[in-house]
Structures are given as structure tokens and as C-alpha cells.
Design a protein around this motif. Structure first.
Motif, mmCIF file in Angstrom:
data_model
loop_
_atom_site.group_PDB
_atom_site.id
_atom_site.type_symbol
_atom_site.label_atom_id
_atom_site.label_comp_id
_atom_site.label_asym_id
_atom_site.label_seq_id
_atom_site.Cartn_x
_atom_site.Cartn_y
_atom_site.Cartn_z
ATOM 1 N N ASP A 175 0.815 -1.222 0.000
ATOM 2 C CA ASP A 175 0.000 0.000 0.000
ATOM 3 C C ASP A 175 0.847 1.269 0.000
ATOM 4 O O ASP A 175 0.303 2.374 -0.081
ATOM 5 C CB ASP A 175 -0.966 0.010 1.187
ATOM 6 C CG ASP A 175 -0.266 -0.183 2.518
ATOM 7 O OD1 ASP A 175 0.712 -0.941 2.573
ATOM 8 O OD2 ASP A 175 -0.706 0.429 3.510
ATOM 9 N N GLN A 176 2.185 1.125 0.054
ATOM 10 C CA GLN A 176 3.074 2.296 0.024
ATOM 11 C C GLN A 176 3.701 2.530 -1.343
ATOM 12 O O GLN A 176 4.437 3.500 -1.519
ATOM 13 C CB GLN A 176 4.194 2.118 1.063
ATOM 14 C CG GLN A 176 3.701 2.121 2.501
ATOM 15 C CD GLN A 176 4.802 1.761 3.489
ATOM 16 O OE1 GLN A 176 5.750 1.053 3.149
ATOM 17 N NE2 GLN A 176 4.678 2.247 4.715
ATOM 18 N N LYS A 217 -5.674 -5.169 6.190
ATOM 19 C CA LYS A 217 -4.599 -4.963 5.224
ATOM 20 C C LYS A 217 -5.092 -5.206 3.801
ATOM 21 O O LYS A 217 -4.730 -4.489 2.879
ATOM 22 C CB LYS A 217 -3.420 -5.878 5.560
ATOM 23 C CG LYS A 217 -2.676 -5.469 6.821
ATOM 24 C CD LYS A 217 -1.437 -6.329 7.030
ATOM 25 C CE LYS A 217 -0.676 -5.865 8.265
ATOM 26 N NZ LYS A 217 0.538 -6.680 8.503
ATOM 27 N N LEU A 218 -5.935 -6.227 3.626
ATOM 28 C CA LEU A 218 -6.499 -6.475 2.301
ATOM 29 C C LEU A 218 -7.261 -5.259 1.809
ATOM 30 O O LEU A 218 -7.183 -4.880 0.642
ATOM 31 C CB LEU A 218 -7.423 -7.696 2.338
ATOM 32 C CG LEU A 218 -6.757 -9.062 2.479
ATOM 33 C CD1 LEU A 218 -7.816 -10.148 2.624
ATOM 34 C CD2 LEU A 218 -5.876 -9.362 1.283
ATOM 35 N N ARG A 221 -7.668 -0.942 -2.044
ATOM 36 C CA ARG A 221 -7.935 0.488 -2.190
ATOM 37 C C ARG A 221 -6.839 1.158 -3.016
ATOM 38 O O ARG A 221 -7.128 2.031 -3.849
ATOM 39 C CB ARG A 221 -8.049 1.150 -0.818
ATOM 40 C CG ARG A 221 -8.192 2.683 -0.885
ATOM 41 C CD ARG A 221 -8.284 3.300 0.492
ATOM 42 N NE ARG A 221 -9.582 3.039 1.082
ATOM 43 C CZ ARG A 221 -10.665 3.788 0.856
ATOM 44 N NH1 ARG A 221 -10.583 4.829 0.028
ATOM 45 N NH2 ARG A 221 -11.802 3.519 1.431
ATOM 46 N N LEU A 222 -5.580 0.743 -2.812
ATOM 47 C CA LEU A 222 -4.471 1.337 -3.563
ATOM 48 C C LEU A 222 -4.731 1.275 -5.056
ATOM 49 O O LEU A 222 -4.599 2.278 -5.769
ATOM 50 C CB LEU A 222 -3.163 0.616 -3.234
ATOM 51 C CG LEU A 222 -2.010 0.896 -4.209
ATOM 52 C CD1 LEU A 222 -1.514 2.324 -4.067
ATOM 53 C CD2 LEU A 222 -0.875 -0.095 -4.007
ATOM 54 N N PHE A 223 -5.114 0.112 -5.564
ATOM 55 C CA PHE A 223 -5.268 -0.050 -7.006
ATOM 56 C C PHE A 223 -6.504 0.689 -7.525
ATOM 57 O O PHE A 223 -6.486 1.196 -8.648
ATOM 58 C CB PHE A 223 -5.284 -1.533 -7.358
ATOM 59 C CG PHE A 223 -3.917 -2.149 -7.290
ATOM 60 C CD1 PHE A 223 -3.055 -2.090 -8.369
ATOM 61 C CD2 PHE A 223 -3.465 -2.733 -6.118
ATOM 62 C CE1 PHE A 223 -1.776 -2.625 -8.300
ATOM 63 C CE2 PHE A 223 -2.189 -3.268 -6.034
ATOM 64 C CZ PHE A 223 -1.344 -3.213 -7.124
ATOM 65 N N VAL A 282 -10.287 -7.463 -10.917
ATOM 66 C CA VAL A 282 -9.774 -8.094 -9.703
ATOM 67 C C VAL A 282 -10.366 -9.493 -9.576
ATOM 68 O O VAL A 282 -11.578 -9.676 -9.693
ATOM 69 C CB VAL A 282 -10.131 -7.268 -8.449
ATOM 70 C CG1 VAL A 282 -9.561 -7.927 -7.191
ATOM 71 C CG2 VAL A 282 -9.625 -5.836 -8.591
ATOM 72 N N SER A 283 -9.492 -10.486 -9.330
ATOM 73 C CA SER A 283 -9.952 -11.872 -9.202
ATOM 74 C C SER A 283 -9.119 -12.590 -8.143
ATOM 75 O O SER A 283 -8.000 -12.196 -7.832
ATOM 76 C CB SER A 283 -9.825 -12.616 -10.536
ATOM 77 O OG SER A 283 -10.500 -11.932 -11.572
#
Length: 284
Positions: A128-129, A251-252, A257-259, A273-274
Motif C-alpha cells: 500500500d506504500q 490490510k487487504l 484500495r491502492l489499485f 480483480v480476481s
């Protein structure tokens, strides 16, 4: 495997395999291990393989690989079971989500690039960074022109590069010297396919993200800063990213969220997403 020193040793061994996939345990012990006794290094490598902290090595080249993406399958499990029997299939994954199945098969050279990205341990960043700021394409994996039939035969029997030359020579009815010479020739056109997963394969949540981006090379650089392997495929100028995520739900949430934020910013496009639910490969 929770000892940080052990995991760092395995990480260094993975990097050494990437440089030369036939490196001996003796050399790995000298260059990479924190142990004084070689038998301790040997046991550590054995344990890492058994716990799926280390998966591989194998050699890989772009030998003419076609890609199939399937959506809207009623039963991805059934699709996998039926299609894994096809002789041309080398890898197939059943998925749930936006995609239903992903297949690699012998055929037209649709696959442009593939890599198990060598990570950093300890991590320089978490997923996420990562940031994507510099545009640039991944280089295309070239078909190995100039190989004769014996080269291809050696490639097939030496996919596991730790196979002894004598054993391979016996299978091919040639001398071990011939296998050695041919392997050293073809290895220059191959990548090392190896996974480093510090928590072990079964302790990660896996996901496939398919998208287009102008930041391909920058994405690869950022993935190198993570503490576990990521797998990149590129075909039809589209990226398929196979990620190993920490299982904690919070964390998931951050990872996904990042993408979607990258999509909102226009850095990636056509995001799908899969989640893989079962897979089969012909070469492991």
C-alpha cells in the motif's frame, strides 16, 4: 520459519539462484548462509522448500506462449479439470471475481513478458506504500532464436536446473558434457523462475489484478521493494499481476484500495480483480 536470520539467508539464496540457477549448496553456504556448518544450510534449504518459503528454481524462456482469459464461466473448477488435459496447456488457474480463468499454452507468441519479481528482505515498502510516477514499458521477452532440437530437449529436461547433467544425459542419450555445454548456452536466454514467500505459500491471500498502465517498469521496480515475490505477466499490452497478500482483512482493504485509487488517478485503466481458487502447472 520465524527466525529472521534464517529467512535472510533464504532470501540471499534466492538472489543467488536468480543469478545462476545451478549454484551448488556448497557455494550457497559460502556466499549466503549465517551458519558455520554446511549441513545446517542444507537442512535450512530443505525446510524452506517443504514449508514453501522457497519454490523453485526453474528456468523459463518465451518459447511461444499464448494466453487465454475467460470471463463469466458457470463453473471455473469444472473448466480447469476439463482443460488441464489439453496437451498445449502449461498453466491454468480457476478464478472467482471479474475473471473466471487464466491459461498459458503453447502457441502464438501472445505473452510479451513474464517474471517472478525478486523482492527485498526485509521489505523496503509494503504494497500500500508503492507509488507509480515514471512512465516506461517492460522490455519484451525474446523468443530464443538459434536453438536446435537438442537445445530444446535439454531445456525441457533441465527445467529444474538442479537436475544432474548425468541424469539429463541418460534421458536424452547424450553425454553429460553435452548436456552441460547446451545448458550453459541456453541458460543465457532464460530467466530463473523462483518464489520467495517468507511466511510460506499457504499463509498468503492471493489475488490477480489485470489492468493497463504506462508505468510498467516503475511498477516492477516498486514490487522489488516488497518482502515477497510478485509475478508479472504482460500480454496484448495488458498487465496481469499475481500478488501474495497478508491475510488480515484490514490490510487487504488497504491493498485493494491502492489499485482503485490508481485507477481513479488515471495511472492504471481497465482494472479487473480476481481470486485464484485452484491452479495447475505442467512444469512443477
Amino acid at each position: 520459519m520465524e527466525d529472521v536470520r534464517q529467512i535472510r539467508t533464504i532470501s540471499r539464496c534466492v538472489a543467488a539462484y536468480c543469478k545462476y540457477p545451478r549454484i551448488s549448496v556448497r557455494e550457497l553456504h559460502k556466499r549466503c548462509s549465517h551458519y558455520q556448518q554446511r549441513r545446517s544450510t542444507t537442512k535450512l534449504l530443505k525446510d524452506a522448500i517443504e514449508e514453501s518459503v522457497l519454490i523453485g528454481p526453474r528456468i523459463w524462456c518465451n518459447s511461444g506462449i499464448d494466453v487465454e482469459i475467460h470471463r463469466g464461466l458457470e463453473d471455473p473448477f469444472e473448466f480447469l479439470e476439463e482443460n488441464r488435459k489439453r496437451s498445449e496447456i502449461t498453466y491454468i488457474a480457476a478464478l472467482i471475481g471479474d475473471l473466471s480463468a487464466f491459461c498459458l499454452k503453447k502457441g502464438a507468441s501472445v505473452l510479451q513478458y513474464a517474471e517472478t519479481v525478486l523482492p527485498s528482505y526485509p521489505a523496503q515498502k509494503t504494497l500500500d506504500q508503492i507509488t507509480l510516477e515514471e512512465k516506461g514499458d517492460l522490455p519484451s521477452d525474446q523468443y530464443p532464436h538459434g536453438w536446435d532440437q537438442l537445445d530444446w530437449d535439454v531445456y525441457e529436461v533441465m527445467r529444474n536446473p538442479l537436475t544432474s547433467y548425468a541424469k539429463a544425459g541418460s534421458q536424452l542419450d547424450v553425454s553429460w558434457h553435452t548436456v552441460k555445454d547446451r545448458f550453459e548456452k541456453i541458460a543465457k536466454d532464460c530467466k530463473t523462475w523462483i518464489l520467495f514467500l517468507p511466511k510460506g505459500y499457504d499463509n498468503y491471500q492471493q489475488t490477480y489484478l489485470m489492468f493497463k498502465t504506462e508505468y510498467e517498469a516503475n511498477l516492477r521496480e516498486e514490487l522489488q521493494k516488497l518482502d515477497r515475490t510478485s509475478i508479472i505477466y504482460k500480454f496484448n499490452d495488458t498487465i496481469l499481476l499475481h500478488l501474495f497478500l497478508d491475510e488480515a482483512l484490514l490490510k487487504l482493504h488497504h491493498y485493494y484500495r491502492l489499485f482503485f485509487e490508481l485507477k481513479k488517478e488515471g495511472i492504471i485503466h481497465d482494472l479487473h480483480v480476481s481470486t485464484p481458487i485452484e491452479w495447475y502447472t505442467r512444469h512443477w
